[in-house]
Write a protein that holds these residues in place. Sequence first.
Motif, PDB file in Angstrom:
ATOM      1  N   ASN A  70      46.456   8.908 -12.589  1.00 14.10           N
ATOM      2  CA  ASN A  70      45.407   9.922 -12.773  1.00 14.10           C
ATOM      3  C   ASN A  70      45.873  11.177 -13.502  1.00 14.10           C
ATOM      4  O   ASN A  70      45.340  12.268 -13.282  1.00 14.10           O
ATOM      5  CB  ASN A  70      44.789  10.313 -11.422  1.00 14.10           C
ATOM      6  CG  ASN A  70      43.286  10.442 -11.506  1.00 14.10           C
ATOM      7  OD1 ASN A  70      42.640   9.709 -12.255  1.00 14.10           O
ATOM      8  ND2 ASN A  70      42.718  11.355 -10.749  1.00 14.10           N
ATOM      9  N   LYS A  71      46.840  11.039 -14.400  1.00 15.51           N
ATOM     10  CA  LYS A  71      47.331  12.175 -15.178  1.00 15.51           C
ATOM     11  C   LYS A  71      46.784  12.127 -16.602  1.00 15.51           C
ATOM     12  O   LYS A  71      46.619  11.057 -17.181  1.00 15.51           O
ATOM     13  CB  LYS A  71      48.859  12.162 -15.252  1.00 15.51           C
ATOM     14  CG  LYS A  71      49.571  12.282 -13.924  1.00 15.51           C
ATOM     15  CD  LYS A  71      51.072  12.131 -14.123  1.00 15.51           C
ATOM     16  CE  LYS A  71      51.829  12.187 -12.810  1.00 15.51           C
ATOM     17  NZ  LYS A  71      53.284  11.937 -13.006  1.00 15.51           N
ATOM     18  N   ASN A 120      48.567  25.909 -16.988  1.00 14.22           N
ATOM     19  CA  ASN A 120      47.501  24.896 -16.960  1.00 14.22           C
ATOM     20  C   ASN A 120      47.939  23.610 -16.274  1.00 14.22           C
ATOM     21  O   ASN A 120      47.103  22.765 -15.942  1.00 14.22           O
ATOM     22  CB  ASN A 120      47.038  24.560 -18.373  1.00 14.22           C
ATOM     23  CG  ASN A 120      46.468  25.738 -19.127  1.00 14.22           C
ATOM     24  OD1 ASN A 120      46.543  25.790 -20.350  1.00 14.22           O
ATOM     25  ND2 ASN A 120      45.907  26.716 -18.427  1.00 14.22           N
ATOM     26  N   ASP A 121      49.241  23.441 -16.074  1.00 14.72           N
ATOM     27  CA  ASP A 121      49.750  22.215 -15.469  1.00 14.72           C
ATOM     28  C   ASP A 121      49.170  22.018 -14.072  1.00 14.72           C
ATOM     29  O   ASP A 121      49.130  22.946 -13.260  1.00 14.72           O
ATOM     30  CB  ASP A 121      51.276  22.278 -15.389  1.00 14.72           C
ATOM     31  CG  ASP A 121      51.875  21.007 -14.826  1.00 14.72           C
ATOM     32  OD1 ASP A 121      51.693  19.952 -15.450  1.00 14.72           O
ATOM     33  OD2 ASP A 121      52.516  21.074 -13.760  1.00 14.72           O
ATOM     34  N   GLY A 122      48.690  20.809 -13.796  1.00 10.97           N
ATOM     35  CA  GLY A 122      48.120  20.490 -12.493  1.00 10.97           C
ATOM     36  C   GLY A 122      46.648  20.821 -12.349  1.00 10.97           C
ATOM     37  O   GLY A 122      46.051  20.534 -11.302  1.00 10.97           O
ATOM     38  N   SER A 123      46.034  21.412 -13.380  1.00  9.05           N
ATOM     39  CA  SER A 123      44.615  21.783 -13.297  1.00  9.05           C
ATOM     40  C   SER A 123      43.727  20.542 -13.333  1.00  9.05           C
ATOM     41  O   SER A 123      43.987  19.593 -14.073  1.00  9.05           O
ATOM     42  CB  SER A 123      44.239  22.712 -14.452  1.00  9.05           C
ATOM     43  OG  SER A 123      44.966  23.915 -14.391  1.00  9.05           O
ATOM     44  N   ASP A 124      42.667  20.568 -12.545  1.00 11.60           N
ATOM     45  CA  ASP A 124      41.729  19.449 -12.484  1.00 11.60           C
ATOM     46  C   ASP A 124      40.817  19.430 -13.705  1.00 11.60           C
ATOM     47  O   ASP A 124      40.426  20.476 -14.233  1.00 11.60           O
ATOM     48  CB  ASP A 124      40.870  19.532 -11.223  1.00 11.60           C
ATOM     49  CG  ASP A 124      41.655  19.207  -9.965  1.00 11.60           C
ATOM     50  OD1 ASP A 124      42.644  18.453 -10.064  1.00 11.60           O
ATOM     51  OD2 ASP A 124      41.288  19.714  -8.889  1.00 11.60           O
ATOM     52  N   VAL A 125      40.463  18.225 -14.126  1.00  7.86           N
ATOM     53  CA  VAL A 125      39.456  17.989 -15.163  1.00  7.86           C
ATOM     54  C   VAL A 125      38.400  17.087 -14.543  1.00  7.86           C
ATOM     55  O   VAL A 125      38.726  16.040 -13.981  1.00  7.86           O
ATOM     56  CB  VAL A 125      40.074  17.314 -16.401  1.00  7.86           C
ATOM     57  CG1 VAL A 125      38.987  16.937 -17.406  1.00  7.86           C
ATOM     58  CG2 VAL A 125      41.108  18.222 -17.048  1.00  7.86           C
ATOM     59  N   THR A 126      37.130  17.483 -14.617  1.00 11.45           N
ATOM     60  CA  THR A 126      36.058  16.669 -14.047  1.00 11.45           C
ATOM     61  C   THR A 126      35.038  16.329 -15.121  1.00 11.45           C
ATOM     62  O   THR A 126      34.825  17.090 -16.065  1.00 11.45           O
ATOM     63  CB  THR A 126      35.347  17.390 -12.885  1.00 11.45           C
ATOM     64  OG1 THR A 126      34.740  18.595 -13.372  1.00 11.45           O
ATOM     65  CG2 THR A 126      36.327  17.734 -11.782  1.00 11.45           C
ATOM     66  N   SER A 142      37.375  12.229 -12.280  1.00 13.08           N
ATOM     67  CA  SER A 142      38.246  13.394 -12.422  1.00 13.08           C
ATOM     68  C   SER A 142      39.686  12.945 -12.649  1.00 13.08           C
ATOM     69  O   SER A 142      40.062  11.803 -12.354  1.00 13.08           O
ATOM     70  CB  SER A 142      38.165  14.295 -11.182  1.00 13.08           C
ATOM     71  OG  SER A 142      38.640  13.607 -10.037  1.00 13.08           O
ATOM     72  N   TYR A 144      43.869  15.070 -13.688  1.00 15.08           N
ATOM     73  CA  TYR A 144      44.499  16.383 -13.769  1.00 15.08           C
ATOM     74  C   TYR A 144      45.496  16.432 -14.923  1.00 15.08           C
ATOM     75  O   TYR A 144      46.026  15.408 -15.363  1.00 15.08           O
ATOM     76  CB  TYR A 144      45.167  16.772 -12.448  1.00 15.08           C
ATOM     77  CG  TYR A 144      46.402  15.991 -12.076  1.00 15.08           C
ATOM     78  CD1 TYR A 144      47.675  16.475 -12.380  1.00 15.08           C
ATOM     79  CD2 TYR A 144      46.308  14.782 -11.400  1.00 15.08           C
ATOM     80  CE1 TYR A 144      48.810  15.768 -12.031  1.00 15.08           C
ATOM     81  CE2 TYR A 144      47.439  14.067 -11.041  1.00 15.08           C
ATOM     82  CZ  TYR A 144      48.690  14.567 -11.354  1.00 15.08           C
ATOM     83  OH  TYR A 144      49.812  13.861 -11.013  1.00 15.08           O
ATOM     84  N   TYR A 146      48.836  17.043 -16.849  1.00 16.70           N
ATOM     85  CA  TYR A 146      50.271  16.935 -16.565  1.00 16.70           C
ATOM     86  C   TYR A 146      51.020  17.239 -17.856  1.00 16.70           C
ATOM     87  O   TYR A 146      50.941  16.482 -18.824  1.00 16.70           O
ATOM     88  CB  TYR A 146      50.613  15.540 -16.058  1.00 16.70           C
ATOM     89  CG  TYR A 146      52.061  15.359 -15.671  1.00 16.70           C
ATOM     90  CD1 TYR A 146      52.511  15.731 -14.410  1.00 16.70           C
ATOM     91  CD2 TYR A 146      52.973  14.818 -16.574  1.00 16.70           C
ATOM     92  CE1 TYR A 146      53.839  15.564 -14.049  1.00 16.70           C
ATOM     93  CE2 TYR A 146      54.304  14.652 -16.221  1.00 16.70           C
ATOM     94  CZ  TYR A 146      54.729  15.025 -14.957  1.00 16.70           C
ATOM     95  OH  TYR A 146      56.051  14.864 -14.606  1.00 16.70           O
TER      96      TYR A 146
END
Length: 205
Positions: A70-71, A120-126, A142, A144, A146
């Motif tokens: 999920n990256k 921005n590293d680790g931020s969620d994208v939906t 969703s 995130y 990386y």
Amino acid sequence: MLGNTNVKDRLKITGDHSIGEYHLNISDIRPSDQTRYECSISKTTRVHSQQLIVIVVPSAITIEHVTPDNKISGIEGQYMTIKCTADGGHPAPGIKLVILGSTYFGKQSAQHTFKPVMSNDGSDVTCQVKYEDIRYYPLHTSAYIYLKFKPVITGFIPDILRTEETKAFVHVVISCRSTGSRPAASMYWFLGQKNYCNETITKTT
């Protein structure tokens, strides 16, 4: 009803007819039922029509280049594009893509290109499929961000080295370090323009 004869067996008229209520119910709705339906009032020339739009939900919604864990991979300081696409659907579905607190819209797909920074590293994208007119949101996914981080070179330790040429077999240790990189940086030693050591030394710091 215009242009569709297959639907007749699935029609039912309901309502209180004594007060003039006639509701048309369609069971087992299908894409072929999409057409214009008409209601006429007897002993008048009044005709009311309504277009029926049948929504076919997309089979899937995906964010491109997402790894099995999920990256969404990117490199710090280099432009990256995040794109979300719906597979199928009728009419073309709206797409709502949320990246770093900002929202981007499109039909069938939506995307955004930006230059990520370390924070921005680790931020969620939906991403969401939406039919806004009827407030219907059938699919959601969703992932995130990386990032690969650039190394910071701290320089030689010591930064100045002196020894006497007349001394043979002098053992000298020179250290070069990098910090902050992900994945761990690969380091090579050069003497002038020539690769002095073919071995790659990798160190996580």
